[in-house]
Design a protein around this motif. Structure first.
Motif, PDB file in Angstrom:
ATOM      1  N   ILE A 126      38.782  36.911  31.917  1.00  0.00           N
ATOM      2  CA  ILE A 126      39.099  35.827  32.853  1.00  0.00           C
ATOM      3  C   ILE A 126      40.575  35.886  33.235  1.00  0.00           C
ATOM      4  CG2 ILE A 126      39.391  33.318  33.016  1.00  0.00           C
ATOM      5  CD1 ILE A 126      36.750  33.080  31.398  1.00  0.00           C
ATOM      6  N   HIS A 127      41.433  36.086  32.249  1.00  0.00           N
ATOM      7  CA  HIS A 127      42.876  36.166  32.511  1.00  0.00           C
ATOM      8  C   HIS A 127      43.191  37.346  33.436  1.00  0.00           C
ATOM      9  CE1 HIS A 127      47.141  35.720  31.751  1.00  0.00           C
ATOM     10  NE2 HIS A 127      47.195  37.015  31.486  1.00  0.00           N
ATOM     11  N   THR A 128      42.577  38.491  33.173  1.00  0.00           N
ATOM     12  CA  THR A 128      42.809  39.679  34.001  1.00  0.00           C
ATOM     13  C   THR A 128      42.329  39.438  35.433  1.00  0.00           C
ATOM     14  OG1 THR A 128      42.511  41.084  32.059  1.00  0.00           O
ATOM     15  CG2 THR A 128      42.321  42.149  34.198  1.00  0.00           C
ATOM     16  N   THR A 129      41.179  38.800  35.576  1.00  0.00           N
ATOM     17  CA  THR A 129      40.644  38.525  36.913  1.00  0.00           C
ATOM     18  C   THR A 129      41.536  37.549  37.670  1.00  0.00           C
ATOM     19  OG1 THR A 129      38.418  38.905  36.046  1.00  0.00           O
ATOM     20  CG2 THR A 129      38.577  37.819  38.180  1.00  0.00           C
ATOM     21  N   LYS A 130      42.071  36.543  36.966  1.00  0.00           N
ATOM     22  CA  LYS A 130      42.998  35.598  37.614  1.00  0.00           C
ATOM     23  C   LYS A 130      44.241  36.320  38.111  1.00  0.00           C
ATOM     24  CE  LYS A 130      41.835  31.342  35.151  1.00  0.00           C
ATOM     25  NZ  LYS A 130      42.311  30.348  34.166  1.00  0.00           N
ATOM     26  N   GLU A 131      44.773  37.230  37.306  1.00  0.00           N
ATOM     27  CA  GLU A 131      45.948  37.993  37.726  1.00  0.00           C
ATOM     28  C   GLU A 131      45.623  38.861  38.935  1.00  0.00           C
ATOM     29  OE1 GLU A 131      47.343  40.177  34.332  1.00  0.00           O
ATOM     30  OE2 GLU A 131      48.495  38.472  33.599  1.00  0.00           O
TER      31      GLU A 131
ATOM     32  N   LEU B  21      34.912  35.548  38.794  1.00  0.00           N
ATOM     33  CA  LEU B  21      35.668  34.665  37.914  1.00  0.00           C
ATOM     34  C   LEU B  21      34.843  33.432  37.535  1.00  0.00           C
ATOM     35  CD1 LEU B  21      38.321  33.951  36.477  1.00  0.00           C
ATOM     36  CD2 LEU B  21      39.101  32.946  38.615  1.00  0.00           C
ATOM     37  N   ASN B  22      34.187  32.830  38.515  1.00  0.00           N
ATOM     38  CA  ASN B  22      33.356  31.660  38.240  1.00  0.00           C
ATOM     39  C   ASN B  22      32.205  32.004  37.296  1.00  0.00           C
ATOM     40  OD1 ASN B  22      34.848  29.788  39.652  1.00  0.00           O
ATOM     41  ND2 ASN B  22      33.734  30.111  41.551  1.00  0.00           N
ATOM     42  N   TYR B  23      31.632  33.183  37.462  1.00  0.00           N
ATOM     43  CA  TYR B  23      30.570  33.622  36.559  1.00  0.00           C
ATOM     44  C   TYR B  23      31.100  33.750  35.131  1.00  0.00           C
ATOM     45  CZ  TYR B  23      27.309  36.635  34.135  1.00  0.00           C
ATOM     46  OH  TYR B  23      26.461  37.162  33.194  1.00  0.00           O
ATOM     47  N   LEU B  24      32.257  34.387  34.985  1.00  0.00           N
ATOM     48  CA  LEU B  24      32.846  34.561  33.656  1.00  0.00           C
ATOM     49  C   LEU B  24      33.168  33.212  33.015  1.00  0.00           C
ATOM     50  CD1 LEU B  24      35.268  37.543  34.412  1.00  0.00           C
ATOM     51  CD2 LEU B  24      33.123  37.631  33.116  1.00  0.00           C
ATOM     52  N   ILE B  25      33.692  32.291  33.817  1.00  0.00           N
ATOM     53  CA  ILE B  25      34.037  30.962  33.302  1.00  0.00           C
ATOM     54  C   ILE B  25      32.769  30.220  32.885  1.00  0.00           C
ATOM     55  CG2 ILE B  25      34.950  28.698  33.951  1.00  0.00           C
ATOM     56  CD1 ILE B  25      37.038  30.220  35.663  1.00  0.00           C
TER      57      ILE B  25
END
Length: 131
Positions: A70-75, A93-97
């Motif tokens: 999630i952190h990597t995708t946000k970056e 990202l929404n799927y991972l969250i």
């Protein structure tokens, strides 16, 4: 009993000072670097050993692996300019969250917040207008 422990403490301190004077601590690995103390208070006691074994094997527990992704995708999102690509990454990202939230079994109030495409498009549109 406290008298005996005081004697042992003084003896230990004396031996440590003597070893320091002889330079026995001068060439230890990590000298001059901060100690890497592990804070495992947040891990339930019955899971600490398992987590330590996973960590030593260079494996992350599933929840931490998801948080890392999630952190990597946000970056990655912060650097994307293409609207369609940004939308695809937001869906991921929404799927991972969502996956993390279902895994944690916590109150919905403590769940990780999801990202929304409309907000991104609005923000991107307003930033283009300023240019």
């Amino acid at each position: 009993m406290s008298n005996i422990s005081t004697v042992f403490e003084q003896l230990a301190e004396q031996r440590i000072r003597e070893a320091m004077e002889r330079g026995e601590f001068d060439n230890l690995p990590g000298r001059g670097k901060p100690l890497k103390l592990e804070d495992d208070r947040h891990i339930p006691e019955d899971l600490r050993l398992a987590y330590k074994i996973l960590k030593n094997a260079d494996c992350l527990p599933p929840e931490l692996q998801l948080r890392k992704e999630i952190h990597t995708t946000k970056e990655l999102l912060s650097g994307i300019r293409d609207t369609e690509e940004k939308y695809a990454q937001i869906k991921k990202l929404n799927y991972l969250i969502m996956k993390l939230n279902t895994m944690r079994r916590v109150s919905p109030l403590l769940e990780e917040g999801q990202y929304y495409y409309d907000k991104v498009v609005d923000r991107m549109g307003s930033s283009r207008e300023r240019k």
